[in-house]
Design an enzyme around this catalytic site. Sequence first.
Site, PDB file in Angstrom:
ATOM      1  N   ASN A 207     -36.712  14.492  19.119  1.00 11.24           N
ATOM      2  CA  ASN A 207     -37.605  15.092  18.993  1.00 11.24           C
ATOM      3  C   ASN A 207     -39.107  14.080  19.458  1.00 11.24           C
ATOM      4  OD1 ASN A 207     -41.019  15.443  18.120  1.00 11.24           O
ATOM      5  ND2 ASN A 207     -40.243  15.814  16.367  1.00 11.24           N
ATOM      6  N   TRP A 208     -39.429  14.475  21.283  1.00 10.89           N
ATOM      7  CA  TRP A 208     -39.505  12.955  21.514  1.00 10.89           C
ATOM      8  C   TRP A 208     -41.526  13.077  21.718  1.00 10.89           C
ATOM      9  CZ3 TRP A 208     -38.611  14.146  27.705  1.00 10.89           C
ATOM     10  CH2 TRP A 208     -37.225  13.802  28.109  1.00 10.89           C
ATOM     11  N   LYS A 209     -41.536  13.676  20.328  1.00 13.32           N
ATOM     12  CA  LYS A 209     -42.833  13.775  19.792  1.00 13.32           C
ATOM     13  C   LYS A 209     -43.604  13.130  21.197  1.00 13.32           C
ATOM     14  CE  LYS A 209     -41.479  12.325  15.656  1.00 13.32           C
ATOM     15  NZ  LYS A 209     -41.625  11.319  13.894  1.00 13.32           N
TER      16      LYS A 209
ATOM     17  N   GLY B 204     -36.447  11.616  16.069  1.00 10.81           N
ATOM     18  CA  GLY B 204     -37.186  10.879  16.744  1.00 10.81           C
ATOM     19  C   GLY B 204     -36.749   9.754  17.332  1.00 10.81           C
ATOM     20  N   GLY B 205     -37.815   8.635  16.859  1.00 11.82           N
ATOM     21  CA  GLY B 205     -37.211   7.336  17.404  1.00 11.82           C
ATOM     22  C   GLY B 205     -35.921   7.450  18.199  1.00 11.82           C
TER      23      GLY B 205
ATOM     24  N   GLY C  74     -40.117   7.924  10.715  1.00 11.58           N
ATOM     25  CA  GLY C  74     -40.907   7.018  11.818  1.00 11.58           C
ATOM     26  C   GLY C  74     -40.718   5.926  11.250  1.00 11.58           C
TER      27      GLY C  74
ATOM     28  N   SER D  34     -35.503   9.230  10.697  1.00 10.33           N
ATOM     29  CA  SER D  34     -34.634   8.085  10.888  1.00 10.33           C
ATOM     30  C   SER D  34     -33.375   7.671  10.802  1.00 10.33           C
ATOM     31  CB  SER D  34     -35.345   6.609  10.086  1.00 10.33           C
ATOM     32  OG  SER D  34     -37.163   6.407   9.794  1.00 10.33           O
TER      33      SER D  34
ATOM     34  N   GLU E 250     -36.415  16.897   6.098  1.00 14.80           N
ATOM     35  CA  GLU E 250     -37.212  15.646   6.455  1.00 14.80           C
ATOM     36  C   GLU E 250     -38.016  15.582   5.804  1.00 14.80           C
ATOM     37  OE1 GLU E 250     -36.768  15.251  11.113  1.00 14.80           O
ATOM     38  OE2 GLU E 250     -38.802  15.995  10.758  1.00 14.80           O
TER      39      GLU E 250
ATOM     40  N   HIS F 297     -43.066  20.968  11.304  1.00 15.76           N
ATOM     41  CA  HIS F 297     -42.763  19.691  11.690  1.00 15.76           C
ATOM     42  C   HIS F 297     -44.473  19.005  10.647  1.00 15.76           C
ATOM     43  CE1 HIS F 297     -42.228  15.620  12.166  1.00 15.76           C
ATOM     44  NE2 HIS F 297     -41.547  15.500  13.040  1.00 15.76           N
TER      45      HIS F 297
ATOM     46  N   GLU G 290     -45.492  16.029  11.029  1.00 15.51           N
ATOM     47  CA  GLU G 290     -46.661  16.153  11.647  1.00 15.51           C
ATOM     48  C   GLU G 290     -48.166  16.677  11.710  1.00 15.51           C
ATOM     49  OE1 GLU G 290     -44.464  13.771  14.371  1.00 15.51           O
ATOM     50  OE2 GLU G 290     -43.820  12.652  12.685  1.00 15.51           O
TER      51      GLU G 290
HETATM   52  P1  PGA Z   1     -37.967   9.829  13.888  1.00 17.87           P
HETATM   53  O1  PGA Z   1     -38.873  10.890  13.471  1.00 17.87           O
HETATM   54  O2  PGA Z   1     -36.109  10.057  14.151  1.00 17.87           O
HETATM   55  O3  PGA Z   1     -38.782   8.858  14.130  1.00 17.87           O
HETATM   56  O4  PGA Z   1     -38.103   9.349  11.715  1.00 17.87           O
HETATM   57  C1  PGA Z   1     -37.774  12.182  12.737  1.00 17.87           C
HETATM   58  C2  PGA Z   1     -38.755  13.150  13.299  1.00 17.87           C
HETATM   59  O5  PGA Z   1     -40.173  13.140  12.733  1.00 17.87           O
HETATM   60  O6  PGA Z   1     -39.035  14.192  13.550  1.00 17.87           O
END
Ligand code: PGA
Length: 250
Positions: free
Chosen positions: A9-11, A233-234, A172, A212, A166, A94, A96
Amino acid sequence: MRKPIIAGNWKMNKTPAEAEALVKELKPLVKDAACDVVVCVPAVDFAAVSNAIQGSNIHLGAQNVHFAASGAYTGELSADMLKAAGVEYVIIGHSERRQYFGETDKTVNQRVRAAVAAGLKVILCVGENKEEREAGYTDALVAYQTLIALNGLTDAEVADVIIAYEPVWAIGTGLTATDEQANETIGVIRRTVAQKYGAEIGDKIRIQYGGSMNPKNVKGLMAQPEIDGGLIGGASLKAPDFSLVVNYDK
Ligand code: PGA
């Protein structure tokens, strides 16, 4: 046996040129993956990534979709638009989106229905925040989020949805759920699906962990019996890191 699926997930990261470079670097690194490999990228990167993944085992995903077929929804994209741009998967709900953009369980459900109707593969996100976990609401909350989001789908459609558990407090933050915590809550989600849609679908549905997840903790998480993959994500923003996650079994 469920085939694991690892999705990046590149966001809100990567211009088209950066996206192309990342995917080109990634392709040879993940070509022997035993799992399904997906990158969920910003819409401006669809064309570049769709071109760059031709002939590879990497699949293209989006990060959201609107529920209407077309109309006066400034800034939104329909499921048919995503399909036409070469998108196969879409993340829906998600945390966010729920936290910053007012997504509710109801709109998540509407988006899931529209995506499935258009033939997109859904990655449905559910998860509790820190206060909810501390108050002991995790199991009830993820069960409720899951059931509402899937409402209105046929059994066969439910079986094809991918759920990403999640925990919001792990996204994050560098804090990961322990292997056991992640396994336990994913087990709750699976049993919820099984109770409503039958044991066979409960067995079949793929449920990822997200929050994470990285090259260091992926092996432990993936060794858990309920965990069928990850939403990353990251660690998906650098090809070497993401490929280590994808190749967790090597
Ligand atoms: P993260 O993000 O790996 O940076 O914690 C995961 C996500 O939000 O899908």
